[in-house]
Design an enzyme around this catalytic site. Sequence first.
Site, mmCIF file in Angstrom:
data_model
loop_
_atom_site.group_PDB
_atom_site.id
_atom_site.type_symbol
_atom_site.label_atom_id
_atom_site.label_comp_id
_atom_site.label_asym_id
_atom_site.label_seq_id
_atom_site.Cartn_x
_atom_site.Cartn_y
_atom_site.Cartn_z
ATOM 1 N N ALA A 334 0.899 -0.823 0.030
ATOM 2 C CA ALA A 334 -0.478 0.167 0.172
ATOM 3 C C ALA A 334 0.817 1.059 -0.052
ATOM 4 O O ALA A 334 2.354 0.979 0.421
ATOM 5 C CB ALA A 334 -0.626 -0.170 0.949
ATOM 6 N N MET A 335 0.666 2.238 -0.628
ATOM 7 C CA MET A 335 1.102 3.812 -0.122
ATOM 8 C C MET A 335 -0.229 4.575 -0.345
ATOM 9 O O MET A 335 -0.810 4.440 -0.455
ATOM 10 C CB MET A 335 1.122 3.688 -2.120
ATOM 11 C CG MET A 335 2.593 4.890 -1.940
ATOM 12 S SD MET A 335 3.684 5.322 -0.866
ATOM 13 C CE MET A 335 3.624 7.185 -0.173
ATOM 14 N N GLU A 336 1.149 5.593 1.209
ATOM 15 C CA GLU A 336 -0.606 6.636 1.049
ATOM 16 C C GLU A 336 -0.223 8.335 0.928
ATOM 17 O O GLU A 336 -0.960 8.961 0.845
ATOM 18 C CB GLU A 336 0.149 7.207 2.384
ATOM 19 C CG GLU A 336 1.439 7.592 2.858
ATOM 20 C CD GLU A 336 3.207 6.748 3.022
ATOM 21 O OE1 GLU A 336 2.528 5.477 2.568
ATOM 22 O OE2 GLU A 336 3.691 7.627 3.667
ATOM 23 N N ASN A 337 -0.058 8.168 -0.922
ATOM 24 C CA ASN A 337 -0.389 9.448 -1.277
ATOM 25 C C ASN A 337 -1.854 10.330 -0.429
ATOM 26 O O ASN A 337 -2.783 9.428 -0.513
ATOM 27 C CB ASN A 337 -0.846 9.022 -2.910
ATOM 28 C CG ASN A 337 -0.183 7.193 -3.221
ATOM 29 O OD1 ASN A 337 1.284 7.859 -3.495
ATOM 30 N ND2 ASN A 337 -0.873 6.636 -3.384
ATOM 31 N N GLU A 370 -2.156 3.433 6.793
ATOM 32 C CA GLU A 370 -2.564 4.551 5.106
ATOM 33 C C GLU A 370 -2.749 5.847 5.441
ATOM 34 O O GLU A 370 -2.619 6.862 5.563
ATOM 35 C CB GLU A 370 -2.881 3.708 4.107
ATOM 36 C CG GLU A 370 -1.972 2.750 3.611
ATOM 37 C CD GLU A 370 -0.501 2.946 3.474
ATOM 38 O OE1 GLU A 370 0.176 3.921 3.390
ATOM 39 O OE2 GLU A 370 -0.013 1.637 4.088
ATOM 40 N N GLU A 392 6.919 6.356 9.555
ATOM 41 C CA GLU A 392 7.001 5.314 9.761
ATOM 42 C C GLU A 392 6.684 4.469 10.705
ATOM 43 O O GLU A 392 5.665 3.794 11.479
ATOM 44 C CB GLU A 392 8.120 4.291 8.947
ATOM 45 C CG GLU A 392 8.101 4.736 7.388
ATOM 46 C CD GLU A 392 6.911 4.186 6.696
ATOM 47 O OE1 GLU A 392 5.291 3.648 7.457
ATOM 48 O OE2 GLU A 392 6.330 4.785 5.732
#
Length: 767
Positions: A334-337, A370, A392
């Site tokens: 996953a990526m928190e853009n 996220e 993080e």
Amino acid sequence: MPPKSITSKVFAVAFIVLTILVISAVIAMIVVYSYQIKSLAPTEPPPITTTTPAPPPRNRLPKNVVPERYEIVLQPQFYTEIPVEVNGTGPNQTMLFNGTSTVYFHCLEETKTIYLNSVDLKIEKSLVMHKGREIKSSYILPNESNIFLEVELTESLKAGENYSLFLAFQGDISRNLESLFISTYVDGANTERYLVATNMQPTEARNTFPCFDEPEMKAVFHVTIIHREGTKALGNMKSNSNRKNGWEHTEFVPTPRMSTYLFAFAVSEFTSVKSPGREEIMTYARPEATAAGETQYAANITVKILDFYETYFGIKYNLGKLDQIALPDLYPEAMENWGLITYQEGSLLYKEGVSSLLHKEVVTSLIAHELAHQWFGNLVTMKWWNEVWLNEGFATYMTYFAVDAAEPSFKIKDVLIMKDLHRAFMEDALESSHPLSVPVQDVQTSYEISEMFDAITYNKGAMVLRMLTDYVKESVFQKGITAYLKAFKYENTDQNDLWKYIQEAYDENDVITIEEFMHPWTSQTGYPVVTINTTNGVTTQKRFLFNDTAESRDLWWPIRINYMTNSSDSASLWLNAKGQEPEAKTDFISKDGDWILANVNCTGYYRVNYDAENWARLLTQLETNLERIPVMNRGQLVDDAFSLARAKLVSVTLALNATRFLRKETSFLPWESAVKNLEYFVLMFDRSEVYGPIQVYLQEQVRGLYNYFKNLTDVSEVPEDHSLQYNQLIAIEVACSNGLAECEEMAAKQYADWMNNSTINNFTVQQ
Ligand SMILES: [Zn+2]
């Protein structure tokens, strides 16, 4: 005496007259020359220059110009479905994208060269403007190993002035799940479909548009995506679309100031569901997955988690919309853009009646992680990647609270904490570990930055924050981080900013400051083992290493020890707050045969060892009345005993004795610890004469636990608590793999029932 004559007198008079005439002429010449020199008014000689042009950067951008706003247009030209070829002349899938960007920037220091990050982009044009006037420029195409685009100017940019740089470029869409990448899936009609999405963290934005690709170079992004009709473009912000010549132009409203690694967009044919009660939250997935309701759990739980964070931090999520998209492929998962969170679909979709109940926990934890980043990372960002733990570690730590608030019935907080503690302990006991906060000069290249995303950053980061919370108490911690987030929103920080705001919220005088307490934990590698001798109270610490052959180092940590005895509740004291010599603590001297337990609830990031008598007293307590010892410590006593044995600080016998109480244990944490640690022993003794007795021992130990769940297991049911579900799995695994007869019978019966039930399997049973 010499004689005097009339002739010599005449000569003498003539010589004197001539001499006077010559002197007069020389004086006249000097006066005239001086006058002429004066009238010329010559300029000052040029000063000797001491500054030379700065050398080209190797890894970091020079800070002589800083971006303020980008206007970006990107046109990925892929097809969502490969066009049908007509007479063999149809177009192929195209992986090209075109783009233009105008970056408006401020000059801080005079320069004739602008450096931006740019990798694998073909630059077609550059144009530098100042107040409506072009400054002649040329650009140098980077060679393959370079990460910079260099724009040379014919005149210097002036400090304090604003400029713009327009660039036209093109590049290839990646197939490697990084930067702007293509992904495929098969739709309900069995046709392969294509989509593109982005993954910029940590240093991939530069492969999509030339930019100042460092987290501290925050700017506003005003983005337009041009994509084929019939597709939808999602980005960080809300958008408007209109059609032109078979293409859709989707223009997004400008972002707040943010780092380049958070830039995101996706173009797909995905469909979405709105979250109940908060319609600005949308969850996107393949149309078949959406229609099957597989995004519904994520859509529901996201509201609860976002509500929780908004209340906890006292700051609203204010981007106006939040999209979450389940991509067929993504790495990491996953990526928190900001405003467009991407997930690997297996970690976001939940199929009711098909997915395991424990899968809900994966989905919830990941969303919680996220969403925490929308504050820690997106709103407030670390200055540089050497302190990415500020992103993080916080996202990992806040997940415990958010999951507990959103799904209290899971009762999973302690399980998540122990999992992270053990991951950190394992990694950090190796010589190869690194501090949480690494010196900036050691984190320069993209490779070094990527290496920072490890168990130390995530798990140790969370554990160190938990230790700090325990010390100042949660209400103070919450107050401190809220003030920190408010003070630095849209800006960047380092860890000293955090200590400062926690200190202000703490507002108490102790023997050391928050910074003095925390600094050794974040700037030193590893963690200590505290050894308590309960006969004289002498307490020492040293770095814990599995393989302690390295030269002993002069490391110490200030430790706030929480401890209890069998006749008193938890209390706390400082050990080595100022780095003194070993201390004798009267509180740690055993009275009347009492045991002493240190690090109650494992809030401290350290292991504990005791003298043999205290170990024996603790193990006896566990076997007689285990409830007296907190469940986390029951798990940790097992883990410490095995780890200390591995480091040759206690005997293996002691470690094995630490599993005796499991016969009466029904909680997950102690069992989880034991199973993980015993795996090594079981492997070591496999096929040896000791293996049989070990199996018999484990059968006896697990029988009680197996029977605890037997009524449920026999009818394929599970308990409600997630930690109990985990423990039921452990009971079956340990019982069956060690040959417990009841378990083997149950497994054989269930398998036979399943094989004979034609409604739940498609096998034809061969009689
Ligand atoms: Zn994260």
